[in-house]
Enzyme design. Sequence first.
Site, mmCIF file in Angstrom:
data_model
loop_
_atom_site.group_PDB
_atom_site.id
_atom_site.type_symbol
_atom_site.label_atom_id
_atom_site.label_comp_id
_atom_site.label_asym_id
_atom_site.label_seq_id
_atom_site.Cartn_x
_atom_site.Cartn_y
_atom_site.Cartn_z
ATOM 1 N N TYR A 34 0.816 -1.227 0.000
ATOM 2 C CA TYR A 34 0.000 0.000 0.000
ATOM 3 C C TYR A 34 0.843 1.267 0.000
ATOM 4 O O TYR A 34 0.306 2.358 -0.149
ATOM 5 C CB TYR A 34 -0.922 0.029 1.228
ATOM 6 C CG TYR A 34 -2.132 -0.825 1.045
ATOM 7 C CD1 TYR A 34 -2.004 -2.205 1.016
ATOM 8 C CD2 TYR A 34 -3.390 -0.268 0.888
ATOM 9 C CE1 TYR A 34 -3.102 -3.012 0.833
ATOM 10 C CE2 TYR A 34 -4.500 -1.069 0.698
ATOM 11 C CZ TYR A 34 -4.344 -2.436 0.678
ATOM 12 O OH TYR A 34 -5.439 -3.235 0.493
ATOM 13 N N LYS A 87 2.280 -14.342 5.404
ATOM 14 C CA LYS A 87 2.568 -15.218 4.265
ATOM 15 C C LYS A 87 4.098 -15.380 4.199
ATOM 16 O O LYS A 87 4.726 -15.228 3.153
ATOM 17 C CB LYS A 87 1.986 -14.559 3.001
ATOM 18 C CG LYS A 87 1.900 -15.416 1.800
ATOM 19 C CD LYS A 87 0.839 -16.484 1.874
ATOM 20 C CE LYS A 87 1.009 -17.400 0.671
ATOM 21 N NZ LYS A 87 0.631 -18.778 0.886
ATOM 22 N N ASP A 102 -3.299 -17.968 3.895
ATOM 23 C CA ASP A 102 -4.277 -18.776 3.138
ATOM 24 C C ASP A 102 -4.961 -19.783 4.053
ATOM 25 O O ASP A 102 -6.182 -19.983 3.986
ATOM 26 C CB ASP A 102 -3.649 -19.455 1.911
ATOM 27 C CG ASP A 102 -2.255 -20.004 2.167
ATOM 28 O OD1 ASP A 102 -1.601 -19.527 3.111
ATOM 29 O OD2 ASP A 102 -1.821 -20.901 1.436
ATOM 30 N N ASP A 162 -6.716 -6.435 4.579
ATOM 31 C CA ASP A 162 -7.782 -5.983 3.696
ATOM 32 C C ASP A 162 -8.694 -7.165 3.337
ATOM 33 O O ASP A 162 -9.922 -7.111 3.497
ATOM 34 C CB ASP A 162 -7.128 -5.406 2.433
ATOM 35 C CG ASP A 162 -8.046 -4.493 1.661
ATOM 36 O OD1 ASP A 162 -9.205 -4.314 2.098
ATOM 37 O OD2 ASP A 162 -7.622 -3.955 0.625
#
Length: 423
Positions: A150, A221, A287, A311
């Site tokens: 971002y 992640k 995930d 998000d």
Amino acid sequence: MSNKITMGADGRLNVPNSPTIPFIEGDGIGPDVWKATKAVLDDAVETVYKGERKIDWIEMLAGEKAFNATGEWLPAKTLELAKEYLVSIKGPLTTPVGGGIRSLNVALRQELDLYVCLRPVQWFHGVPSPVRHPEHVNMVIFRENTEDIYAGIEAQEGSEKAKKLLQFLQDEWGEGGKIRFPETTSFGIKPVSKDGSERLIRAALQYAVEKKLPTVSIVHKGNIMKFTEGSFKNWGYELAEREFGEKVFTWAQWEKIKAAQNEDAANQALKQAQATGKILVNDVIADNFLQQILLAPQDFSVVATLNLNGDYISDALAAAVGGIGIAPGANINYKTGHAVFEATHGTAPRFANTNTMNPSSLILSGVMMLEYIGWTEAAEVILKALKEAIMRKRVTIDFYKLMNDATLLKTSEFAEELTKSIK
Ligand code: NAD
């Protein structure tokens, strides 16, 4: 006496009895939902504190309304007010298309360095949900708000910047071979710092300590992005052990005990930690987390994560408990005290001035604001009234369409339903 909320030297807010709180009503459906929200907040404060406390609202301009009045989407005066009065609240804003500002929300977050995006997600009995056990969802998400992809450092395919970056990667890093189609590649840079990660994770841990919550889950992640997302996890564990010591038991400690002794000993230590009320700090790959919130949402309470993961996760969880019409949010800098409470949905321009949309997202953001300034009694009566309205199935169109035998209320009627119940 000053009406300003200020940050004390002890890190606690000083809140006068009539604090000045700036608001942005927002574009599209903003004026409808803001009007409803203001009525409910004022009524709760008046009823609970019997005139001893009162919010002194002042309007700040932003978005289309600001543009029409001043020619600017985010006038400097608005930022000054938000800075000066610390705590503010806003409706949804139109994102200017093709203007100099990518997003007004992002600009506000960056200007005030609002590093925590706080999203509590809980289900209210009776709210239509696509999952079988929405009552198992009760989490608070701490999403890092100032870093990650971002940051907006991007290079378009074919641009000078992209060519230079490619050259650098080929010549200096010897990584050119990893780029499958060098001629047609765009790039995005993902900055993640230790300072930025630590302040976010610290806020999540402090929240868990204050609210006596059982777990803090670091969602990342890091299996793929080792130095950004992986470091976020490692810095999180280190910080938890260093700064929260006996208050926490981390999964990293579990791993260490297992390596030094065996799994039984590690499990024994975990059991003991939980029995003595320590907060379990663990980590989950993003995930898998998105899978687990459908399979076992009851396993999570506080979640700390980076910007992009946050998000996706916020919207997925919001959907599980009834969608964006009822999901509240806040952007906070716990060090300076700056906080902007906001509806999480957009301006839904098709429904502007129809007085039909659900004001619950902004009302619940107002509830978070009251809690933040310590006016918890007023926050509680609003929450109770909102729960009762939903139980009575007296709701706005979004819920009405999904409920049997419900009564359809307009935005303003829903606010009246709450104020009647508060009185
Ligand atoms: P949106 O959230 O405005 O609307 C999507 C759909 O969600 C609507 O058509 C409506 O069916 C439903 N919805 C939204 N709010 C609701 C409410 N309170 N009650 C019931 N249903 C509701 O998203 P969008 O159409 O993608 O965006 C429209 C504009 O809003 C864009 O300019 C976008 O940039 C902006 N936006 C602003 C914010 C913000 O200010 N925080 C957030 C998202 C989008």
